[in-house]
Design a protein around this motif. Structure first.
Motif, mmCIF file in Angstrom:
data_model
loop_
_atom_site.group_PDB
_atom_site.id
_atom_site.type_symbol
_atom_site.label_atom_id
_atom_site.label_comp_id
_atom_site.label_asym_id
_atom_site.label_seq_id
_atom_site.Cartn_x
_atom_site.Cartn_y
_atom_site.Cartn_z
ATOM 1 N N VAL A 136 32.978 29.858 46.354
ATOM 2 C CA VAL A 136 34.422 29.768 46.569
ATOM 3 C C VAL A 136 35.049 30.961 45.841
ATOM 4 O O VAL A 136 34.817 31.168 44.654
ATOM 5 C CB VAL A 136 34.983 28.439 46.019
ATOM 6 N N LEU A 188 37.359 31.199 51.071
ATOM 7 C CA LEU A 188 38.547 31.478 50.273
ATOM 8 C C LEU A 188 39.043 30.187 49.637
ATOM 9 O O LEU A 188 39.164 29.155 50.321
ATOM 10 C CB LEU A 188 39.626 32.076 51.187
ATOM 11 N N ALA A 189 39.303 30.241 48.336
ATOM 12 C CA ALA A 189 39.815 29.055 47.641
ATOM 13 C C ALA A 189 41.159 28.659 48.223
ATOM 14 O O ALA A 189 41.963 29.526 48.600
ATOM 15 C CB ALA A 189 39.964 29.368 46.157
ATOM 16 N N ASP A 193 44.898 27.780 48.500
ATOM 17 C CA ASP A 193 46.050 28.248 47.733
ATOM 18 C C ASP A 193 46.651 27.047 46.985
ATOM 19 O O ASP A 193 47.103 26.086 47.616
ATOM 20 C CB ASP A 193 47.075 28.850 48.709
ATOM 21 N N PRO A 194 46.665 27.102 45.626
ATOM 22 C CA PRO A 194 47.161 25.940 44.870
ATOM 23 C C PRO A 194 48.628 25.634 45.127
ATOM 24 O O PRO A 194 49.089 24.537 44.871
ATOM 25 C CB PRO A 194 46.948 26.354 43.404
ATOM 26 N N ASN A 201 38.538 33.163 45.003
ATOM 27 C CA ASN A 201 40.002 33.045 45.038
ATOM 28 C C ASN A 201 40.648 34.415 45.313
ATOM 29 O O ASN A 201 39.982 35.449 45.328
ATOM 30 C CB ASN A 201 40.537 32.389 43.762
ATOM 31 N N MET A 202 41.945 34.401 45.548
ATOM 32 C CA MET A 202 42.653 35.626 45.928
ATOM 33 C C MET A 202 42.519 36.706 44.862
ATOM 34 O O MET A 202 42.409 37.889 45.174
ATOM 35 C CB MET A 202 44.154 35.325 46.158
ATOM 36 N N GLU A 203 42.492 36.249 43.602
ATOM 37 C CA GLU A 203 42.431 37.223 42.513
ATOM 38 C C GLU A 203 41.115 38.011 42.562
ATOM 39 O O GLU A 203 41.097 39.236 42.394
ATOM 40 C CB GLU A 203 42.568 36.469 41.179
ATOM 41 N N GLU A 204 40.009 37.295 42.846
ATOM 42 C CA GLU A 204 38.715 37.970 42.948
ATOM 43 C C GLU A 204 38.666 38.837 44.208
ATOM 44 O O GLU A 204 38.184 39.975 44.184
ATOM 45 C CB GLU A 204 37.579 36.930 42.965
ATOM 46 N N ASP A 224 43.839 39.150 52.798
ATOM 47 C CA ASP A 224 43.603 38.227 53.906
ATOM 48 C C ASP A 224 43.909 39.005 55.180
ATOM 49 O O ASP A 224 45.074 39.299 55.480
ATOM 50 C CB ASP A 224 44.510 37.000 53.787
#
Ligand code: HEM
Length: 132
Positions: A49, A126-127, A129-130, A51-54, A96
């Protein structure tokens, strides 16, 4: 029936019964062939998984990840082979790129052949979005 005939009859019945028992055991037990022919479950590497930061850290032509519809791909090796001028894809690295993928930037989707290439480059999902 003579005593000899009765014995012969008993032996015959016992013989048939044991034969049937052996057949039943054979049918009920797993056949060796069916074990070796059982579908082989491919060992797939654990899905990462990301995330956007990675994702954002891989935003260069020589280190280019993109997210497309929730999947993350490493297109670093593919970039030089993409059939457009070299400058077109790098802006999508680290982002994205779903819309770019869907429209090629010209309102036309990629071909099924292009779509079939995606799994080769997939590295994770992609994780969520929280903030969703
Ligand atoms: C995400 C950003 C992308 C954009 C904006 C983009 C844009 C384009 C453009 C403008 C063309 C040429 C026009 C045309 O042939 O209709 C094209 C063709 C193509 N692209 Fe991309 N592309 C992107 C990503 C990718 C990726 C990641 C792959 C492969 C994994 C790929 C595979 C192909 C292929 C095989 C073609 C030849 C035509 C086709 O099969 O549709 N593209 N792309």
């Amino acid at each position: 029936m003579t005593p000899l005939g009765r014995i012969a009859y008993t032996v015959l019945v016992a013989f048939i019964a044991s034969l049937l028992t052996l057949l039943a055991i054979d049918w009920l037990g797993p056949a060796p062939d069916s074990i070796s022919e059982a579908p082989h479950i491919e060992e797939s590497p654990a899905i990462r998984v990301i995330n956007m930061e990675e994702l954002d850290r891989h935003d260069q032509p020589d280190d280019c990840w993109m997210a497309i519809h929730g999947q993350v791909y490493d297109f670093t090796d593919y970039l030089p082979r993409h059939p457009t001028p070299a400058h077109l894809l790098p802006p999508y690295c680290g982002t994205d790129a779903s819309v770019g993928w869907d429209t090629k930037g010209i309102g036309r989707p990629h071909s099924p052949r292009a779509r079939d290439m995606l799994p080769d480059y997939r590295i994770g999902v992609l994780a969520a979005d929280p903030t969703d």
